[in-house]
Design an enzyme around this catalytic site. Sequence first.
Site, PDB file in Angstrom:
ATOM      1  N   ASP A 148       8.351   9.308  -7.554  1.00 18.99           N
ATOM      2  CA  ASP A 148       7.236   8.034  -7.804  1.00 18.99           C
ATOM      3  C   ASP A 148       7.902   7.106  -8.502  1.00 18.99           C
ATOM      4  O   ASP A 148       8.341   7.363  -9.548  1.00 18.99           O
ATOM      5  CB  ASP A 148       6.128   8.813  -8.379  1.00 18.99           C
ATOM      6  CG  ASP A 148       5.227   9.731  -7.275  1.00 18.99           C
ATOM      7  OD1 ASP A 148       5.698   9.607  -6.220  1.00 18.99           O
ATOM      8  OD2 ASP A 148       4.058  10.088  -7.900  1.00 18.99           O
TER       9      ASP A 148
ATOM     10  N   ASP B 106      -6.223  10.197   1.100  1.00 18.09           N
ATOM     11  CA  ASP B 106      -6.418  10.489  -0.367  1.00 18.09           C
ATOM     12  C   ASP B 106      -7.856  10.606  -0.713  1.00 18.09           C
ATOM     13  O   ASP B 106      -8.733   9.557  -0.466  1.00 18.09           O
ATOM     14  CB  ASP B 106      -5.796   9.336  -1.167  1.00 18.09           C
ATOM     15  CG  ASP B 106      -4.414   9.116  -1.025  1.00 18.09           C
ATOM     16  OD1 ASP B 106      -3.425  10.084  -0.753  1.00 18.09           O
ATOM     17  OD2 ASP B 106      -4.002   8.084  -0.899  1.00 18.09           O
TER      18      ASP B 106
END
Length: 241
Positions: free
Chosen positions: A8, A129
């Site tokens: 990330d 998500d």
Amino acid sequence: MLVIPAIDLKDGAVVRLRQGQANQVTHYSCEPVPVAREWNKQGAMWMHVVDLDGAFSGRPRHLEVLKRLVAAFDGAIQFGGGLRTRDDIERALEIGAARVILGSVALTDPELLADVVEQHGERIAAAIDGRERKVSISGWQKDEETSPVELAGCLKAAGVARIVYTDVTRDGTLRGPNVEATERMAQETGLAVIASGGVSTLDDVRRLRLLQGIGVEGVIVGKALYERRFTLAEAIEEAGG
């Protein structure tokens, strides 16, 4: 089952967020390329790269870093974060992402989604998500009334074959993945599912591996690797080699 290590990116560094909150960030490395090479060394075939700055801003910010990672990593990279226009999607694919992960645009622009799926096939995947049975978009800053399973049905109708499913409340917490929700997603949609969020032990990997038969083909692991709860090589072995 594939074990896919995560990188990330925020301000060019390798970080992890807790439940996607930009103010709850842990820095692990200033240089992502050595991290990618370490995942290669431990046997990674795929790597999951997320442009967090892109997810928050709506435009990718780390395409140059993606280019460096493609050159350094001897495997396939799936890339997401801020890919909300055709030009940005095409650019990420041209740089060398084997697969791009579309998040917000999968919900807000279904025509664009269907067009790029028709053009690029399985190089296009989607992120679902979920937070308390609602879909989170825009870098998890906004919750929609649409449920994850409802969105999955729309994605399937648009031609999407593969999703990355994350329980936002588990991500970056080391609380264990939401195995039940992941199982339900695979069973009710018939899509190939890559599980994400909360993996903390090898037993978590083992529990997800048992869902291979219903379409759970991989698991993304991030914080547990960076916190040295286990090695990537150990997780790959647990997942079946």
